[in-house]
Design a protein around this motif. Structure first.
Motif, short mmCIF file in Angstrom:
data_model
loop_
_atom_site.label_atom_id
_atom_site.label_comp_id
_atom_site.label_asym_id
_atom_site.label_seq_id
_atom_site.Cartn_x
_atom_site.Cartn_y
_atom_site.Cartn_z
N THR A 116 0.85 -1.19 0.00
CA THR A 116 0.00 0.00 0.00
C THR A 116 0.89 1.23 0.00
N ASN A 117 0.67 2.10 -0.97
CA ASN A 117 1.43 3.35 -1.04
C ASN A 117 0.50 4.51 -0.76
N GLY A 118 0.79 5.24 0.32
CA GLY A 118 0.00 6.41 0.65
C GLY A 118 0.77 7.70 0.50
N PHE A 138 -1.44 -4.48 -5.17
CA PHE A 138 -0.75 -3.22 -4.95
C PHE A 138 -1.80 -2.12 -4.94
N ASP A 139 -1.95 -1.46 -3.79
CA ASP A 139 -2.97 -0.43 -3.60
C ASP A 139 -2.27 0.92 -3.55
N ASN A 140 -2.46 1.72 -4.60
CA ASN A 140 -1.84 3.05 -4.64
C ASN A 140 -2.85 4.11 -4.22
N VAL A 157 1.08 -7.87 -10.67
CA VAL A 157 0.10 -8.04 -9.60
C VAL A 157 -1.01 -7.03 -9.84
N PRO A 158 -2.23 -7.34 -9.44
CA PRO A 158 -3.33 -6.40 -9.66
C PRO A 158 -3.07 -5.05 -8.99
N VAL A 159 -3.37 -3.97 -9.72
CA VAL A 159 -3.16 -2.62 -9.22
C VAL A 159 -4.52 -1.96 -8.99
N ARG A 160 -4.67 -1.43 -7.79
CA ARG A 160 -5.88 -0.66 -7.45
C ARG A 160 -5.44 0.76 -7.14
N ASN A 161 -6.05 1.73 -7.79
CA ASN A 161 -5.58 3.12 -7.71
C ASN A 161 -6.67 4.06 -7.22
N PHE A 176 -5.90 -3.45 -13.81
CA PHE A 176 -5.90 -2.10 -13.27
C PHE A 176 -7.33 -1.64 -13.02
N THR A 177 -7.59 -1.15 -11.81
CA THR A 177 -8.85 -0.47 -11.50
C THR A 177 -8.52 0.85 -10.83
N SER A 178 -9.31 1.86 -11.13
CA SER A 178 -9.09 3.18 -10.55
C SER A 178 -10.42 3.79 -10.13
N THR A 179 -10.50 4.21 -8.87
CA THR A 179 -11.67 4.90 -8.34
C THR A 179 -11.20 6.18 -7.67
#
Length: 492
Positions: A116-118, A138-140, A157-161, A176-179
């Motif tokens: 998780t990157n904050g 990987f949660d950005n 790896v799946p990326v959630r943004n 890739f998903t982005s919300t």
């Protein structure tokens, strides 16, 4: 220091370097409060918490670190992985709260591990799975910068943004998903994926290439206040999104879609530099092998390149056209005015309002361009606005009989045109909406008085014709509006 099989509780406030090997076991705790904690060798960490409070946590060249059932928490400071080193996370969580990560060596993640990157994360290497289970993540939530470079970066790896992803080189992402996030694909950068990108309430920007399809679930935007040229080599499915195109004297924003583009109920924003706001030119905005687009709102703006100040433009001076998969802008194509005459979509539209349709499909409103006599004191759109204003706002009439008898209330019982009443009381409606009557007003009017919307609009065309015939003595303009009314099955 060279050691192994330690249960340790350790705090670093200065310089500490591990050379050789280290093994930690159950319940160990390593805290880097300040200074530089450097790993140069092979370490095996099990059930251990590593906290970076400040300072530097560094994995040196050729180091190999494996963490089992552990956590790395980065509060502040810097975490660095040098070129040639590797970090393996097995059932381990890496959480960047407010630190800077500079990653030049590969990170490997297994099942039930996550990152998780904050804050700030710079990647100059790869993020790879150990067993391809698909449960890695990987949660950005911050700023993820895939920096410029010659070599490709691979993120398998799946990326959630929900933050910002800035792509500066060729990159492959497995999914890739982005919300509520932003993705920027810069010039000379390419973003690949075999899976469709899923985005919502996000921004897609840049002048690079996306080799993937995109499915947008609403609230997203394509483009921004700079001129960009984005290529999407796939399909685009967009619903209730915003498309922003910026033009100056030399260049313009373009979006090129390799396959099919389905754009539904979108907002189209055209930004034109003050330098060319009065010029006449045709510009391509969007291309696709098959374009099906409807826009619920079209906005034209001018902007000052130096100050950034924006102003609304006269919508009806410009035209948007969908022709064989190309969405084009005809800037200042003429001094025409717009009148909405039905509720079905068409192949071209002028700007403004809430329903200028382009392309195929259903929904939206047909916007008919009517050439206007420049000597008339009120535009065609203003007259249409006046008529709808009298019916819907003032409520002078209430049924079909009254409309036929008193011609929307702008005539008295002796059939005399009450022009002063029109100009004083109801002219604002047409001018407020730049000659385009919003669909919402028409629907409310139709619902309130129980009269079909098309009938109201057609009667408006008839009254506009009579306005030019009786008041302006302009037979030419009267005939034009009469022909439009007849074309749409009106019985004037």
């Amino acid at each position: 220091m060279a050691a192994e099989n330690y249960h340790i509780n350790f705090e670093c406030n200065n310089e500490f370097k591990i050379v050789g090997g280290l093994r930690t076991d159950n319940g160990s705790h390593i805290i880097v409060s300040n200074g530089n904690f450097s790993i140069d060798g092979r370490i095996r960490i099990n059930d251990t918490a590593i906290e970076l409070k400040n300072g530097i946590l560094e994995f040196s060249e050729s180091s190999n670190s494996i963490l089992f059932n552990s956590t790395i928490i980065l509060d502040r400071g810097d975490m660095k992985i040098k070129v040639g080193s590797t970090l393996e996370l097995l059932n381990t969580k890496l959480i960047n709260k407010n630190a800077n990560m500079n990653i030049n060596g590969n990170i490997y993640i297994n099942t039930n591990s996550s990152m998780t990157n904050g804050a700030n994360f710079k990647l100059n290497s790869n993020i790879l799975p150990l067993n391809n289970s698909g449960t890695e993540e990987f949660d950005n939530q911050g700023y993820f910068d895939i920096v410029k470079g010659v070599n490709e970066s691979i993120i398998m790896v799946p990326v959630r943004n929900s933050g910002t992803i800035n792509v500066g080189r060729e990159t492959t992402i497995i999914s890739f998903t982005s919300t509520n996030g932003t993705i920027i694909v810069n010039q000379n950068a390419t973003l690949h994926s075999n899976n469709t990108f899923i985005i919502s309430n996000s921004s897609v920007q840049g002048s690079g290439v996306i080799n993937s399809s995109i499915s947008s679930n609403g609230g997203s935007s394509y483009g921004n206040d700079t001129i960009t040229n984005l290529d999407i080599n796939g399909n685009l499915e967009s619903n209730q999104d915003e498309f922003i195109f910026t033009l100056d004297g030399k260049n313009s924003t373009t979006i090129n879609i390799g396959n099919n583009a389905t754009i539904t109920n979108a907002t189209l924003i055209i930004r034109v530099s003050n330098d060319i706001v009065n010029s006449t030119q045709n510009t391509t905005l969007l291309t696709s092998s098959n374009l099906d687009a409807t826009f619920s709102k079209i906005v034209f703006q001018s902007y000052d390149p130096e100050t950034g100040i924006q102003k609304q433009l006269d919508d009806c001076a410009h035209k948007i056209k969908n022709d064989k998969g190309t969405l084009g802008l005809l800037l200042n194509s003429n001094a025409k005015q717009c009148v909405i005459v039905s509720t079905t979509s068409s192949g071209s539209s002028t700007g403004g309002g809430t329903g200028g349709g382009t392309g195929g499909g259903t929904g939206g409103q047909t916007v008919v361009v009517v050439e206007e006599d420049q000597k008339s004191s009120l535009s065609a759109g203003a007259i249409a606005g006046i008529i709808v204003g009298i019916v819907c706002v003032a409520g002078i009439v209430g049924n079909l009989q009254d409309i036929n008898k008193y011609f929307f209330g702008i005539r008295d019982k002796n059939n005399n045109l009450k022009y002063k009443l029109i100009e004083r009381e109801y002219g604002y409606l047409g001018f407020k909406y730049n000659g385009i009557i919003p669909k919402e007003i028409l629907e409310k009017c139709s619902n309130r008085i129980g009269i079909p919307m098309d009938y109201l609009l057609n009667r408006g065309l008839c009254e506009t014709s009579l306005f030019h015939l009786k008041l302006k003595n302009n037979n030419k303009m009267a005939k034009r509006y009469y022909k439009k009314a007849i074309k749409f099955n009106s019985a004037c």
